[in-house]
Design an enzyme around this catalytic site. Structure first.
Site, PDB file in Angstrom:
ATOM      1  N   LYS A 171     -56.550  82.565  32.131  1.00 22.16           N
ATOM      2  CA  LYS A 171     -57.496  82.758  31.022  1.00 22.16           C
ATOM      3  C   LYS A 171     -56.787  83.086  29.703  1.00 22.16           C
ATOM      4  CE  LYS A 171     -59.901  86.030  33.125  1.00 22.16           C
ATOM      5  NZ  LYS A 171     -59.326  86.018  34.477  1.00 22.16           N
TER       6      LYS A 171
ATOM      7  N   ASN B 132     -62.655  89.855  27.329  1.00 21.23           N
ATOM      8  CA  ASN B 132     -61.759  90.484  28.304  1.00 21.23           C
ATOM      9  C   ASN B 132     -60.321  90.614  27.793  1.00 21.23           C
ATOM     10  OD1 ASN B 132     -61.428  91.476  31.077  1.00 21.23           O
ATOM     11  ND2 ASN B 132     -60.176  89.651  31.396  1.00 21.23           N
TER      12      ASN B 132
ATOM     13  N   HIS C  81     -60.759  90.345  43.335  1.00 25.26           N
ATOM     14  CA  HIS C  81     -61.820  91.356  43.217  1.00 25.26           C
ATOM     15  C   HIS C  81     -62.779  91.371  44.413  1.00 25.26           C
ATOM     16  CE1 HIS C  81     -60.391  91.863  39.167  1.00 25.26           C
ATOM     17  NE2 HIS C  81     -60.683  90.617  38.854  1.00 25.26           N
TER      18      HIS C  81
END
Length: 437
Positions: free
Chosen positions: A112, A135, A180
């Site tokens: 990202k 983020n 996650h």
């Protein structure tokens, strides 16, 4: 407007939310599970707050809850609030309700920051006035204070949990793999469903054909879909002898071997970058020139020291399994790799990584942190140590000419470090310290 607004979480995002509401003449209440009073110094004294736990009666009597990304929307108390009909959103959704600037939103398990960084460089070269947030470290609500041509947002799965009508001009999912899993009890399917939310209100949807998890579940006629991948897609790679080319519509336009980029995972990132810049009608010449000169960001396959034929690499941003596998694939021709693994594994299936390592006789593993016992149980050839420094002190006595020492932990850093940057910087300091002796 006399809504009872409760902000949960007082990090950078929470503080930006407080400031946003104060500008609107509204006084929110604040809850943070951390009982560190230093946080409160960052907000006006007249704002009601509760620290140390989630205050149930505030939550269940709220009209609107603004949830910071660090708190799961699946928390039992928040599920109870949702059942009562209380609206729960995050700063991204709040931002979208006031934003009138087109948004480029980028998500994915890995890559990202690289893609956001590259897209922003190319757009600046083409004189776009852009704002970058999400983020990546700059709260999105703070972007509303400035006039921009475009916003480029890095969006995590945590932030996507609370979006509803987030309108996006270009949405990109780079890749999806296990990460996650401590947050998503239903596993990779639940994680994927959250990631796919980014397509919901997007005009252009860009996805990776290598990774079926990235495919939209439904294709709508009003949306435009653009593909990239190793072998299939409008933007793809082609291989000729020892060269790897970037192809658009089956036409070779760049030889990656002539760039400063490392690894196929990075080549794929830049296929996605070009897909975005082409939508924006930026001349390919500008995009390709930037791609050609681009260097890896810090903490991503960053060569930090070379001495006596030994290379030391900081890949601290590899906080999940696939990212570490990508690093090992890039270095597969190396004589011997001394791999530092460990940290908090987020309940991901580390055996997927160990499976990959078992057939590699040239990889020696040193593991540390919370997950070190698990790594040792999965791969008994690993050497367990307490700290990264302990591992480095052992490794420096064993390395020989042609070897590579690689910090690519496959885990998050929160057990022993503030974040991946702190871990990477400590690695750099330690390597320098050991070479001064």
């Amino acid at each position: 407007m006399n809504k009872k607004i409760v902000i949960i979480g007082l990090g950078l995002t929470g503080i930006s939310c407080v400031n946003f509401f104060l500008k609107k003449g509204l006084i929110p209440s604040i809850i943070d599970e951390n009982d560190n009073l230093k946080l409160i110094k960052k907000i006006p004294s007249y704002i009601p707050y509760h620290l140390g736990s989630l205050k149930e009666n505030w939550i269940l009597n709220a009209d609107l809850i603004i949830l910071s990304p660090g708190i799961s929307v699946f928390h039992p108390l928040l599920l109870k609030a949702k059942k009562k009909g209380i609206e729960i959103i995050g700063d991204i959704e709040l931002f979208s309700r006031y934003n009138k600037t087109p948004v480029i939103a980028i998500t994915g398990t890995n890559g990202k920051s690289t893609v956001v960084n590259m897209v922003s460089q190319i757009m600046k070269k083409n004189n776009f006035n852009i704002g970058i947030g999400g983020n990546i470290g700059y709260p999105v609500l703070d972007l509303l204070s400035y006039t921009r041509d475009f916003y480029i947002l890095e969006i995590s799965s945590f932030q996507l949990e609370t979006i509803k009508k987030f309108k996006i001009y270009i949405a990109l999912i780079i890749n999806i793999s296990q990460d996650h899993m401590d947050r998503y009890p239903l596993g990779i399917k639940q994680y994927r469903d959250i990631k796919l939310r980014i397509y919901k209100n997007a005009s252009f949807c860009i996805y990776n054909t290598d990774n079926k998890l990235c495919y939209p579940k439904i294709f709508y006629k009003k949306k435009k879909y653009i593909t990239f991948g190793t072998f299939i897609g409008k933007y793809k790679l082609s291989f000729c002898k020892k060269n790897t080319y970037l192809e658009v519509d089956n036409k070779k336009i760049l030889n990656f071997n002539n760039t400063k980029l490392n690894g196929i995972h990075n080549y794929l990132n830049f296929l996605a970058v070009l897909a975005i810049t082409d939508i924006l009608k930026i001349p390919k010449k500008i995009s390709l020139q930037e791609i050609n000169n681009y260097k890896n960001m810090d903490h991503i396959l960053q060569i930090i020291h070379k001495e006596n034929g030994i290379t030391w690499i900081n890949d601290s941003k590899s906080t999940n399994i696939n990212s570490t596998i990508a690093a090992l694939k890039y270095l597969y021709k190396k004589k011997k790799i001394w791999l530092l693994l460990g940290g908090y594994d987020k309940n991901c299936e580390l055996n997927l990584l160990i499976k990959y390592l078992k057939n590699k006789n040239n990889i020696h593993i040193y593991c540390f942190g919370i997950s070190s016992k698990k790594i040792l149980s999965l791969y008994n050839k690993s050497i367990k140590v307490q700290t990264m420094f302990e591992a480095l002190k052992k490794i420096i006595k064993l390395v020989k000419y042609g070897d590579t020492v690689l910090l690519s932990p496959a885990c998050s850093s929160i057990d022993q470090f503030k974040n991946f940057k702190h871990r990477g910087n400590e690695f750099i300091k330690l390597v320098k310290k050991l070479h001064k002796k």
